[in-house]
Design a protein around this motif. Structure first.
Motif: not given
Length: 197
Positions: A78-105
């Protein structure tokens, strides 16, 4: 009855408590505050931009990926100017530790790079602890081999009870010698933490 191929019920997980850190964005050079919070079942991974008024959520789903050059970038549809980048390492950790649900501020458009690996995020998540939730995890089951290719690049998924990536690289460069051309790991137990993160 063959119980070896009968999956046990695996429940969704979230953090046991809130955890936060501060670091520098790799591409922006900006100081970034990152807070991870527990989330209800079926929330998934949600990035919340705290520096935008009102705060804006960016759900981590494939259709929200808008760029993969130099870093994976997600945007709110709804607002493509609002972005977040360089998520790879955090996403790797979440997947590797099997975290399904999290809010990242985050208070910036980029996740902090930390030490350049997923290890710092594994430490943060482990410090917060994990709790099982009252909902089952959903999985994709590969029932037959699927392959895609582009030029000399190829990726294939084969049926397997578990998750076992195998990588081969053929790259004519002195930095890639014979010892670094093949890697295989079975994601059971703490293999992710010991060998990948």
């Amino acid at each position: 009855m063959n119980t070896q191929n009968t999956p046990k019920a695996i429940r969704q997980k979230t953090l046991a408590q809130e955890v936060e850190t501060t670091g520098i964005g790799l591409h922006s050079g900006r100081k970034v505050k990152l807070t991870m919070k527990p989330a209800p079942v079926n929330t998934g991974v949600v990035f919340r931009r705290m520096d935008i008024d009102p705060n804006l959520d960016i759900t981590c789903v494939p259709s929200h990926v808008i760029d993969t050059r130099m870093a994976t970038t997600l945007a709110n549809p709804d607002n493509t100017a609002a972005r977040v980048l360089t998520i790879e390492h955090l996403m790797s950790a979440l997947a590797g530790l099997a975290v399904d649900n999290v809010i990242i501020e985050v208070n910036a458009p980029e996740i902090p790079i930390m030490d350049g690996s997923a290890t710092s995020f594994v430490y943060l998540i482990s410090s917060a602890g994990l709790v099982e939730q009252d909902a089952l995890r959903r999985f994709i089951r590969i029932k037959k081999s699927v392959e895609v290719s582009e030029g000399d690049k190829r990726a294939r998924l084969d049926p397997y009870f578990g998750f076992k990536p195998l990588f081969d690289i053929e790259f004519d460069h002195p930095a890639i010698d014979e010892t670094g051309t093949h890697y295989e790991i079975d994601f059971t137990g703490d293999a992710y933490v010991r060998q990948i993160s």
